[in-house]
Write a protein that holds these residues in place. Sequence first.
Motif, PDB file in Angstrom:
ATOM      1  N   SER A 282      39.202  78.495  32.537  1.00  0.00           N
ATOM      2  CA  SER A 282      40.505  77.830  32.422  1.00  0.00           C
ATOM      3  C   SER A 282      40.799  76.946  33.633  1.00  0.00           C
ATOM      4  O   SER A 282      41.601  76.009  33.547  1.00  0.00           O
ATOM      5  CB  SER A 282      41.627  78.849  32.203  1.00  0.00           C
ATOM      6  OG  SER A 282      41.876  79.549  33.392  1.00  0.00           O
ATOM      7  N   SER A 283      40.136  77.210  34.762  1.00  0.00           N
ATOM      8  CA  SER A 283      40.419  76.379  35.943  1.00  0.00           C
ATOM      9  C   SER A 283      39.980  74.923  35.707  1.00  0.00           C
ATOM     10  O   SER A 283      40.480  74.011  36.369  1.00  0.00           O
ATOM     11  CB  SER A 283      39.753  76.964  37.197  1.00  0.00           C
ATOM     12  OG  SER A 283      38.348  76.866  37.126  1.00  0.00           O
TER      13      SER A 283
ATOM     14  N   HIS B 138      49.079  71.039  42.631  1.00  0.00           N
ATOM     15  CA  HIS B 138      49.487  72.354  42.126  1.00  0.00           C
ATOM     16  C   HIS B 138      49.723  72.360  40.616  1.00  0.00           C
ATOM     17  O   HIS B 138      50.661  72.967  40.126  1.00  0.00           O
ATOM     18  CB  HIS B 138      50.695  72.888  42.908  1.00  0.00           C
ATOM     19  CG  HIS B 138      50.484  72.788  44.396  1.00  0.00           C
ATOM     20  ND1 HIS B 138      49.538  73.534  45.078  1.00  0.00           N
ATOM     21  CD2 HIS B 138      51.036  71.955  45.323  1.00  0.00           C
ATOM     22  CE1 HIS B 138      49.527  73.184  46.351  1.00  0.00           C
ATOM     23  NE2 HIS B 138      50.417  72.232  46.529  1.00  0.00           N
ATOM     24  N   ASN B 139      48.844  71.627  39.942  1.00  0.00           N
ATOM     25  CA  ASN B 139      48.911  71.689  38.479  1.00  0.00           C
ATOM     26  C   ASN B 139      47.518  71.493  37.900  1.00  0.00           C
ATOM     27  O   ASN B 139      46.583  71.271  38.625  1.00  0.00           O
ATOM     28  CB  ASN B 139      49.904  70.675  37.915  1.00  0.00           C
ATOM     29  CG  ASN B 139      49.521  69.237  38.244  1.00  0.00           C
ATOM     30  OD1 ASN B 139      48.334  68.893  38.353  1.00  0.00           O
ATOM     31  ND2 ASN B 139      50.506  68.378  38.417  1.00  0.00           N
TER      32      ASN B 139
ATOM     33  N   SER C  95      45.324  74.764  45.778  1.00  0.00           N
ATOM     34  CA  SER C  95      46.035  74.641  44.499  1.00  0.00           C
ATOM     35  C   SER C  95      46.734  75.958  44.157  1.00  0.00           C
ATOM     36  O   SER C  95      46.071  77.004  44.028  1.00  0.00           O
ATOM     37  CB  SER C  95      45.016  74.305  43.398  1.00  0.00           C
ATOM     38  OG  SER C  95      45.612  74.470  42.135  1.00  0.00           O
TER      39      SER C  95
ATOM     40  N   LEU D 242      42.621  72.263  35.000  1.00  0.00           N
ATOM     41  CA  LEU D 242      43.587  71.865  36.037  1.00  0.00           C
ATOM     42  C   LEU D 242      43.284  70.473  36.587  1.00  0.00           C
ATOM     43  O   LEU D 242      42.119  70.126  36.828  1.00  0.00           O
ATOM     44  CB  LEU D 242      43.524  72.856  37.205  1.00  0.00           C
ATOM     45  CG  LEU D 242      44.012  74.275  36.907  1.00  0.00           C
ATOM     46  CD1 LEU D 242      43.638  75.211  38.065  1.00  0.00           C
ATOM     47  CD2 LEU D 242      45.521  74.286  36.688  1.00  0.00           C
ATOM     48  N   ASN D 243      44.312  69.705  36.827  1.00  0.00           N
ATOM     49  CA  ASN D 243      44.147  68.446  37.558  1.00  0.00           C
ATOM     50  C   ASN D 243      43.572  68.717  38.953  1.00  0.00           C
ATOM     51  O   ASN D 243      42.811  67.918  39.491  1.00  0.00           O
ATOM     52  CB  ASN D 243      45.493  67.732  37.696  1.00  0.00           C
ATOM     53  CG  ASN D 243      46.008  67.245  36.359  1.00  0.00           C
ATOM     54  OD1 ASN D 243      45.227  66.794  35.511  1.00  0.00           O
ATOM     55  ND2 ASN D 243      47.314  67.354  36.144  1.00  0.00           N
ATOM     56  N   ASP D 244      43.982  69.857  39.521  1.00  0.00           N
ATOM     57  CA  ASP D 244      43.513  70.171  40.877  1.00  0.00           C
ATOM     58  C   ASP D 244      41.999  70.403  40.922  1.00  0.00           C
ATOM     59  O   ASP D 244      41.371  70.176  41.966  1.00  0.00           O
ATOM     60  CB  ASP D 244      44.263  71.395  41.426  1.00  0.00           C
ATOM     61  CG  ASP D 244      45.688  71.049  41.838  1.00  0.00           C
ATOM     62  OD1 ASP D 244      45.959  69.851  42.052  1.00  0.00           O
ATOM     63  OD2 ASP D 244      46.525  71.972  41.947  1.00  0.00           O
ATOM     64  N   GLN D 245      41.407  70.858  39.823  1.00  0.00           N
ATOM     65  CA  GLN D 245      39.936  70.989  39.790  1.00  0.00           C
ATOM     66  C   GLN D 245      39.303  69.607  39.862  1.00  0.00           C
ATOM     67  O   GLN D 245      38.348  69.376  40.600  1.00  0.00           O
ATOM     68  CB  GLN D 245      39.513  71.742  38.516  1.00  0.00           C
ATOM     69  CG  GLN D 245      38.011  71.805  38.284  1.00  0.00           C
ATOM     70  CD  GLN D 245      37.489  70.640  37.429  1.00  0.00           C
ATOM     71  OE1 GLN D 245      38.180  70.180  36.531  1.00  0.00           O
ATOM     72  NE2 GLN D 245      36.288  70.180  37.727  1.00  0.00           N
TER      73      GLN D 245
ATOM     74  N   PRO E 258      48.081  77.181  41.328  1.00  0.00           N
ATOM     75  CA  PRO E 258      47.595  77.931  40.157  1.00  0.00           C
ATOM     76  C   PRO E 258      46.233  78.582  40.398  1.00  0.00           C
ATOM     77  O   PRO E 258      45.986  79.687  39.916  1.00  0.00           O
ATOM     78  CB  PRO E 258      47.523  76.889  39.031  1.00  0.00           C
ATOM     79  CG  PRO E 258      47.773  75.577  39.660  1.00  0.00           C
ATOM     80  CD  PRO E 258      48.433  75.806  40.983  1.00  0.00           C
ATOM     81  N   VAL E 259      45.371  77.938  41.174  1.00  0.00           N
ATOM     82  CA  VAL E 259      44.065  78.547  41.458  1.00  0.00           C
ATOM     83  C   VAL E 259      44.244  79.795  42.327  1.00  0.00           C
ATOM     84  O   VAL E 259      43.647  80.847  42.084  1.00  0.00           O
ATOM     85  CB  VAL E 259      43.126  77.532  42.148  1.00  0.00           C
ATOM     86  CG1 VAL E 259      41.870  78.224  42.656  1.00  0.00           C
ATOM     87  CG2 VAL E 259      42.751  76.422  41.183  1.00  0.00           C
TER      88      VAL E 259
END
Length: 258
Positions: free
Chosen positions: A233-234, A257-258, A201, A237-240, A203-204
């Motif tokens: 904050s992670s 990636h969001n 991801s 994320l949708n990716d989490q 952003p991660v």
Amino acid sequence: MSYELIITETRGRVGLITLNRPKALNALNDSLVDEIGHALDAYEADENIGAILITGSEKAFAAGADIGAMAEFSYMDAYKGDYITRNWERVKTCRKPVIAAVAGFALGGGCELAMMCDFIIAADSAKFGQPEVKLGILPGAGGTQRLPRAVSKAKAMDMCLTARFMDAAEAERAGLVSRVVPADKLLEEAFAAAETIAGYSLPVVMMIKESINRAFESSLNEGLLFERRVFHSSFALNDQKEGMAAFVAKRKPVFKHN
Ligand code: HXC
């Protein structure tokens, strides 16, 4: 955009910047560093790029700042024009991961450019050095600051004061480079590392980069607090959600990636 002193190429989600001034062993002049900056701007703006590689040639990553261009400079030229490093910080400000793939000489500004990247993968042919003392100057793009953080005060003093080169094996032992690979496998290995990162991801990956860099700018407690806030904050994320759902379902995650 077309460049004169670098070559850019994208492979999947990886952007490659190859320094291409072979006759001068990739000596870094203003135009070359400007071109690196423009290429980074483009890769940073491109949502399809998740990691960036900077490399040179087999013989030289970069043999330093351009000595010919500096030779006649006065103090006023240097000071007023913020010479030569006014445009060098772009590598440091890039928020996406930047990996240096170094073969051959990485000297002076070349070593400093490599150290501005997030990590260095070295070919077994790599040679690192800060030989500015021989020219009557000192490192001016972070050599006296990043090198001791990377390799200890003792080795940084030794390199900057004697101008001796450090080979790849010593650089790995000292912590300057993250790994050493056979010279003919350098790009392959560097691409593999960059592709791995670019598959996670974005952003991660950016948060990890930001948090590790924070370790060099703050006390341990401040750094730990920063990390905890970013860690919390992670979970926004949708990716989490995707990463953990994929683990539970025993499938590969598909990060958006969001
Ligand atoms: C301009 C350079 C250069 C440099 C090499 N060349 N390094 N030109 N600036 N930094 C040119 C040479 O003049 C030569 O051009 C050609 O590249 C090939 O280099 P050779 O010396 O013939 O090659 P070789 O004998 O293999 O020696 C390789 C070398 C040596 C050991 C790397 O070139 C060298 O010592 N270079 C300088 C390294 C250095 O001092 N770097 C620090 C620069 S100061 P011709 O036209 O003769 O073929 C610095 C300050 C940073 O980086 C401060 C802030 C950014």
